[in-house]
Design a protein around this motif. Structure first.
Motif, PDB file in Angstrom:
ATOM      1  N   ASP A 226       0.839  -1.227  -0.026  1.00 21.05           N
ATOM      2  CA  ASP A 226      -0.144   0.107  -0.003  1.00 21.05           C
ATOM      3  C   ASP A 226       0.911   1.391   0.107  1.00 21.05           C
ATOM      4  O   ASP A 226       1.318   1.621   0.923  1.00 21.05           O
ATOM      5  N   ASP A 230      -3.013   4.245   2.385  1.00 19.23           N
ATOM      6  CA  ASP A 230      -4.216   4.785   2.279  1.00 19.23           C
ATOM      7  C   ASP A 230      -5.154   3.571   3.035  1.00 19.23           C
ATOM      8  O   ASP A 230      -6.489   3.943   2.982  1.00 19.23           O
ATOM      9  N   ASN A 232      -5.741   0.632   1.373  1.00 15.62           N
ATOM     10  CA  ASN A 232      -6.149  -0.344   0.408  1.00 15.62           C
ATOM     11  C   ASN A 232      -4.995  -0.823  -0.551  1.00 15.62           C
ATOM     12  O   ASN A 232      -4.545   0.380  -0.817  1.00 15.62           O
ATOM     13  N   ASP A 234      -4.507  -1.358  -4.046  1.00 12.00           N
ATOM     14  CA  ASP A 234      -5.356  -1.269  -4.963  1.00 12.00           C
ATOM     15  C   ASP A 234      -4.424  -1.346  -6.379  1.00 12.00           C
ATOM     16  O   ASP A 234      -3.788  -0.326  -6.931  1.00 12.00           O
ATOM     17  N   ASP A 241       0.354   1.708  -5.722  1.00 12.77           N
ATOM     18  CA  ASP A 241       0.346   0.452  -5.169  1.00 12.77           C
ATOM     19  C   ASP A 241       0.641  -0.556  -6.407  1.00 12.77           C
ATOM     20  O   ASP A 241       1.554  -1.573  -5.940  1.00 12.77           O
TER      21      ASP A 241
HETATM   22 CA   LIG Z   1      -3.217   2.279  -1.643  1.00 15.42          CA
END
Ligand SMILES: [Ca+2]
Length: 427
Positions: A226, A230, A232, A234, A241
């Motif tokens: 990450d 944040d 998540n 993603d 990411d």
């Molecule tokens: Ca992230």
């Protein structure tokens, strides 16, 4: 798609080396309790074959019980497995082995297409600050990262929209990817338990690879980052990411920022081709055997100490390379020689550099799966045992080919295309 054994970069992976194949097996029957004697006497007909839907349901129940027994939260396991559906595309691809192979040069040329080069240059410029940040954390060449991004997902444009859980469950319940499917479903449970990603984010290729960098779930679990924190991971919408995760992966597998990936060479006359593939020597050791830089340059003092392996991907008439540690690191991402060459050629193209000088033997026609089996049969019949006929040219087949070439007065490069095949079959 980082993969373990099989290449998961199915969008672009080619089968120079054919995938392992196994007949489709039904799920082994569960232990059957002894039945009353009277039933045994009456029940002489063979048991009815289960339908696919029944086998799938039985697998779901079994997997769910085993996952819960391992300690995964029952609610989570149910939410992942209960709604899983068979993915027909995955079934179809699982059961077929491609008959035709793409020549290595058409893969490498396709990897570094004009469009992909230009888009990569644009991405490097657009994300310069991000690449500075990534390189500061993980010492990995940004051009290589960009090339991976470009080959895996066309820079995020083609990530696949299959439900990953469906694909993996489809593999897990029957067929030749059962182990892979189960292992990756467990990884899905891990990442959902960690809450670094949401279940509805888990989309990807029919083969189970996700996001801009096409990570399979276990790679996601073990190497996903990450990047800006944040909460998540993603890989689908965050360049930080996705590229940070790829950089983390390469870095953890031993990327050496100061070293090249490969260098092109020429061999002296009468060179012993059996040194190709696995023998590791320093550049200085290879130079002592008469190997030269393709352009005739002298290697620097520092370069002389680098360890390298010899790669002859298209026989004595094609380009020949010394490959360094970084070549093997790229193959950890996707276990294909063509992929590692393609990534490097594309990465160099962003900087206007040409990675390969000599042309490929473009007139050669690669062997089909049937050809490779015929080759193995013919070699074995002539006393050059390939230890099996599976259409995969592995070390045993390679050894048999070299022995045949040696006995019959051909360059001993272990490379067979259609013309040489015809000569071998005619013997
Ligand atoms: Ca992230």
């Amino acid at each position: 798609m980082i993969k373990l054994l099989t290449s998961v970069s199915f969008v672009f992976s080619i089968s120079l080396v054919a995938c392992a194949s196994a007949p489709v097996k039904p799920v082994p029957p569960k232990t059957v309790k002894a039945k009353p004697r009277i039933q045994l006497a009456q029940n002489t007909a063979p048991p009815r074959k289960l339908t696919q839907a029944e086998t799938f349901l039985a697998w779901k129940k079994d997997f769910t019980a085993r996952a819960i027994a391992k300690g995964y939260a029952p609610a989570l396991v149910h939410s992942v497995i209960e709604n899983a559906k068979i993915n027909p595309r995955a079934i179809e691809r699982n059961n077929t082995q491609p008959e035709f192979s793409k020549p290595i040069w058409s893969y490498v040329d396709g990897a570094a297409s004009a469009v992909r080069i230009q888009e990569g240059k644009d991405k490097l410029a657009q994300h310069k600050t991000l690449f500075d940040q990534i390189e500061a954390r993980y010492p990995v060449d940004r051009n290589i990262l960009t090339a991976i991004w470009g080959l895996e997902s066309a820079y995020g444009k083609i990530m696949g929209n299959h439900d990953i859980i469906d694909s993996l469950a489809t593999f897990a319940f029957e067929g030749r990817r059962q182990k892979f499917g189960e292992r990756e479903l467990i990884a899905v449970l891990d990442v959902l338990t960690n809450q670094t990603v949401r279940q509805e984010q888990l989309t990807g290729s029919w083969a189970g690879a996700m996001g801009m960098t096409q990570f399979i779930p276990s790679t996601f679990r073990d190497y996903g980052v990450d990047f800006f924190g944040d909460g998540n991971k993603d890989l689908w919408a965050s360049e930080g990411d996705a590229l940070g995760s790829a950089a983390h992966y390469l870095s953890r597998h031993g990327w050496r920022i100061q070293e090249p990936v490969f260098t092109e060479v020429i061999l002296p006359k009468g060179f012993d081709y059996s040194l190709a593939n696995n023998t590791k020597k320093t550049i200085s050791g290879w130079a002592a055997l008469g190997i030269r830089d393709v352009g005739g340059k002298n290697w620097s003092r520092d370069a002389m100490f680098l360890e390298a392996k010899l790669l002859i991907p298209a026989g004595a008439n094609g380009p020949i390379f010394l490959t360094f540690k970084n070549f093997d690191v790229i193959k950890k991402y996707n276990n294909s020689t063509s992929y590692a060459l393609g990534i490097t050629v594309l990465a160099k193209s962003y900087q206007g550099q040409t990675a390969i000088q000599r042309d490929w033997p473009r007139g050669d026609i690669p062997l089909t799966l049937t050809d490779r089996k015929n080759l193995q049969r013919a070699l074995t019949r002539q006393g050059f045992n390939t230890k099996g006929v599976d259409g995969q040219i592995g070390p045993n087949s390679r050894r048999a080919i070299r022995a045949w070439q040696k006995a019959n007065g051909y360059p001993v490069d272990g490379y067979v295309e259609k013309k040489l095949l015809a000569k071998i079959l005619a013997k």
